[in-house]
Every structure is written in structure tokens, then in C-alpha cells.
Design a protein around this motif. Sequence first.
Motif, PDB file in Angstrom:
ATOM      1  N   GLY A  70       5.433  -1.678   7.103  1.00  0.00           N
ATOM      2  CA  GLY A  70       5.281  -2.845   6.238  1.00  0.00           C
ATOM      3  C   GLY A  70       6.467  -3.713   5.983  1.00  0.00           C
ATOM      4  O   GLY A  70       6.219  -4.943   6.007  1.00  0.00           O
ATOM      5  N   ALA A  71       7.591  -3.068   5.442  1.00  0.00           N
ATOM      6  CA  ALA A  71       8.844  -3.836   5.389  1.00  0.00           C
ATOM      7  C   ALA A  71       9.230  -4.405   6.638  1.00  0.00           C
ATOM      8  O   ALA A  71       9.783  -5.564   6.697  1.00  0.00           O
ATOM      9  CB  ALA A  71       9.712  -2.970   4.718  1.00  0.00           C
ATOM     10  N   ALA A  72       9.342  -3.956   7.915  1.00  0.00           N
ATOM     11  CA  ALA A  72       9.562  -4.505   9.104  1.00  0.00           C
ATOM     12  C   ALA A  72       8.588  -5.787   9.326  1.00  0.00           C
ATOM     13  O   ALA A  72       9.343  -6.712   9.685  1.00  0.00           O
ATOM     14  CB  ALA A  72       9.584  -3.374  10.383  1.00  0.00           C
ATOM     15  N   LEU A  73       7.363  -5.665   9.221  1.00  0.00           N
ATOM     16  CA  LEU A  73       6.731  -6.658   9.582  1.00  0.00           C
ATOM     17  C   LEU A  73       6.923  -7.994   8.320  1.00  0.00           C
ATOM     18  O   LEU A  73       6.906  -9.004   8.896  1.00  0.00           O
ATOM     19  CB  LEU A  73       5.129  -6.327   9.448  1.00  0.00           C
ATOM     20  CG  LEU A  73       4.599  -5.383  10.477  1.00  0.00           C
ATOM     21  CD1 LEU A  73       3.184  -5.011  10.177  1.00  0.00           C
ATOM     22  CD2 LEU A  73       4.708  -6.132  11.737  1.00  0.00           C
ATOM     23  N   MET A  87       0.653  -1.316   0.064  1.00  0.00           N
ATOM     24  CA  MET A  87      -0.175   0.156  -0.176  1.00  0.00           C
ATOM     25  C   MET A  87       0.755   1.157  -0.088  1.00  0.00           C
ATOM     26  O   MET A  87       0.326   2.332  -0.306  1.00  0.00           O
ATOM     27  CB  MET A  87      -1.033   0.074   1.184  1.00  0.00           C
ATOM     28  CG  MET A  87      -2.030  -1.074   1.346  1.00  0.00           C
ATOM     29  SD  MET A  87      -3.101  -0.864   0.049  1.00  0.00           S
ATOM     30  CE  MET A  87      -3.664   0.359  -0.176  1.00  0.00           C
ATOM     31  N   ALA A  88       2.009   1.265   0.608  1.00  0.00           N
ATOM     32  CA  ALA A  88       2.687   2.398   0.541  1.00  0.00           C
ATOM     33  C   ALA A  88       3.192   3.097  -0.612  1.00  0.00           C
ATOM     34  O   ALA A  88       3.154   4.286  -0.700  1.00  0.00           O
ATOM     35  CB  ALA A  88       4.146   2.012   1.235  1.00  0.00           C
ATOM     36  N   PRO A  89       3.181   2.334  -1.778  1.00  0.00           N
ATOM     37  CA  PRO A  89       3.519   3.209  -2.985  1.00  0.00           C
ATOM     38  C   PRO A  89       2.431   4.156  -3.447  1.00  0.00           C
ATOM     39  O   PRO A  89       2.744   5.189  -4.197  1.00  0.00           O
ATOM     40  CB  PRO A  89       3.533   2.218  -4.062  1.00  0.00           C
ATOM     41  CG  PRO A  89       4.164   0.919  -3.491  1.00  0.00           C
ATOM     42  CD  PRO A  89       3.579   0.972  -1.948  1.00  0.00           C
ATOM     43  N   PHE A  90       1.067   3.854  -2.888  1.00  0.00           N
ATOM     44  CA  PHE A  90      -0.090   4.741  -3.149  1.00  0.00           C
ATOM     45  C   PHE A  90      -0.192   6.040  -2.305  1.00  0.00           C
ATOM     46  O   PHE A  90      -0.810   6.747  -2.599  1.00  0.00           O
ATOM     47  CB  PHE A  90      -1.279   3.871  -3.208  1.00  0.00           C
ATOM     48  CG  PHE A  90      -1.281   2.708  -4.103  1.00  0.00           C
ATOM     49  CD1 PHE A  90      -1.396   2.861  -5.461  1.00  0.00           C
ATOM     50  CD2 PHE A  90      -1.288   1.325  -3.644  1.00  0.00           C
ATOM     51  CE1 PHE A  90      -1.416   1.906  -6.328  1.00  0.00           C
ATOM     52  CE2 PHE A  90      -1.135   0.488  -4.671  1.00  0.00           C
ATOM     53  CZ  PHE A  90      -1.248   0.561  -6.011  1.00  0.00           C
ATOM     54  N   ILE A 135       3.890  10.152   4.834  1.00  0.00           N
ATOM     55  CA  ILE A 135       3.374   9.146   5.404  1.00  0.00           C
ATOM     56  C   ILE A 135       3.551   8.143   4.614  1.00  0.00           C
ATOM     57  O   ILE A 135       3.877   6.659   5.387  1.00  0.00           O
ATOM     58  CB  ILE A 135       1.784   9.224   5.480  1.00  0.00           C
ATOM     59  CG1 ILE A 135       1.100   7.979   6.250  1.00  0.00           C
ATOM     60  CG2 ILE A 135       1.038   9.316   4.268  1.00  0.00           C
ATOM     61  CD1 ILE A 135       1.551   8.360   8.031  1.00  0.00           C
ATOM     62  N   GLY A 136       3.661   7.821   3.478  1.00  0.00           N
ATOM     63  CA  GLY A 136       4.072   6.762   2.768  1.00  0.00           C
ATOM     64  C   GLY A 136       5.351   6.095   2.981  1.00  0.00           C
ATOM     65  O   GLY A 136       5.571   4.974   3.092  1.00  0.00           O
ATOM     66  N   VAL A 137       6.441   7.073   3.242  1.00  0.00           N
ATOM     67  CA  VAL A 137       7.666   6.344   3.876  1.00  0.00           C
ATOM     68  C   VAL A 137       7.325   5.414   5.270  1.00  0.00           C
ATOM     69  O   VAL A 137       8.179   4.429   5.303  1.00  0.00           O
ATOM     70  CB  VAL A 137       8.696   7.477   4.050  1.00  0.00           C
ATOM     71  CG1 VAL A 137      10.136   6.936   4.517  1.00  0.00           C
ATOM     72  CG2 VAL A 137       8.913   8.254   2.669  1.00  0.00           C
ATOM     73  N   PHE A 138       6.952   6.182   6.216  1.00  0.00           N
ATOM     74  CA  PHE A 138       6.585   5.405   7.371  1.00  0.00           C
ATOM     75  C   PHE A 138       5.776   4.192   7.299  1.00  0.00           C
ATOM     76  O   PHE A 138       5.968   3.253   7.816  1.00  0.00           O
ATOM     77  CB  PHE A 138       6.056   6.427   8.377  1.00  0.00           C
ATOM     78  CG  PHE A 138       7.289   7.761   8.452  1.00  0.00           C
ATOM     79  CD1 PHE A 138       8.424   7.577   9.081  1.00  0.00           C
ATOM     80  CD2 PHE A 138       6.719   8.935   7.775  1.00  0.00           C
ATOM     81  CE1 PHE A 138       9.068   8.685   9.108  1.00  0.00           C
ATOM     82  CE2 PHE A 138       7.623  10.131   7.856  1.00  0.00           C
ATOM     83  CZ  PHE A 138       8.750   9.825   8.596  1.00  0.00           C
ATOM     84  N   THR A 139       4.777   4.329   6.395  1.00  0.00           N
ATOM     85  CA  THR A 139       4.152   3.159   5.992  1.00  0.00           C
ATOM     86  C   THR A 139       5.030   2.068   5.655  1.00  0.00           C
ATOM     87  O   THR A 139       4.718   0.724   5.879  1.00  0.00           O
ATOM     88  CB  THR A 139       2.959   3.322   5.018  1.00  0.00           C
ATOM     89  OG1 THR A 139       2.132   4.623   5.715  1.00  0.00           O
ATOM     90  CG2 THR A 139       1.974   2.102   4.729  1.00  0.00           C
ATOM     91  N   GLY A 140       5.938   2.429   4.432  1.00  0.00           N
ATOM     92  CA  GLY A 140       6.963   1.364   4.186  1.00  0.00           C
ATOM     93  C   GLY A 140       7.830   0.785   5.031  1.00  0.00           C
ATOM     94  O   GLY A 140       7.880  -0.388   4.900  1.00  0.00           O
ATOM     95  N   ILE A 141       8.162   1.626   5.915  1.00  0.00           N
ATOM     96  CA  ILE A 141       9.104   1.039   6.920  1.00  0.00           C
ATOM     97  C   ILE A 141       8.314   0.272   7.984  1.00  0.00           C
ATOM     98  O   ILE A 141       8.831  -0.991   8.211  1.00  0.00           O
ATOM     99  CB  ILE A 141       9.496   2.192   7.863  1.00  0.00           C
ATOM    100  CG1 ILE A 141      10.640   3.256   7.156  1.00  0.00           C
ATOM    101  CG2 ILE A 141      10.133   1.905   9.241  1.00  0.00           C
ATOM    102  CD1 ILE A 141      10.871   4.390   7.918  1.00  0.00           C
TER     103      ILE A 141
END
Length: 130
Positions: A99-102, A1-4, A91-97
Amino acid sequence: MAPFFDWVTFEGSDVGRVGYETDSLVPFTAYLGLGLLLAMLYARGRARRGQHRGLTLVSMAVGLAATVQCVAFALNPMGGLERGDALNPAIGVFTGIVGAALWSIGSGLLAKEVEGDDERADSVQLPRGH
């Protein structure tokens, strides 16, 4: 979802850029994660004991790389230097962090399980060369 989601905003403005517009590595990493997920689902049905340990470890390694990439982006948003833009992470960067950590943690926990091990006391040892 982060790319959106917005990955950067321009300094002094609310105008942002989503992950797809920011860096081509953002959607590639998301697609790579989806590809690994599909590969692990396929391997689950085909692998002995329901898991392919090597694939799970590869998924963990790629998840770690994605996490580091997102953290690096949060510290210094890429793409603005050549254009002279002053960019702030969004916010997308932090969502990516997150998501990638999970993704990394989940793959690591899955790789830790014994389902993928071939050397168990109840396993049958095949003679070499067969």
C-alpha cells in the motif's frame, strides 16, 4: 487497511496483534495518508491547473517514509524487545509495504505530470509584484 490486519505473531503461536495494537505509528501513518489524500482532493479543485505540485511531492515523501517504515518492521518487528517477545511479521506488514509503495509511486507519477507546472509555453506571465 493494513492497521486492521495482524502485523505480528508470537513465535510458536498463531496469536497475533493487529497494527493498532502493535505500534502507534501504524495507525498514525494511515491517518496521515488519508489526510494527504483529502488535502490533494481539495487542492485539485482550488489549484491552478488542478494540481498542487508541492503537496503531491510531500505525499510522495511520506509514502516513501511509510514504505521504509514497513520494510524495517518486516525485517525486525518493533515493540517486542522491551517485552521480551519473539515476534514474527504477519500479513499486515506486507499489506502496508504494498500500500505504501503504491502510494509513493502514485504520488510520484502525479507529480511528474505537467498539470502542476506554472512555466508552460501557453501560460500567461504576470508582472513581478502583482
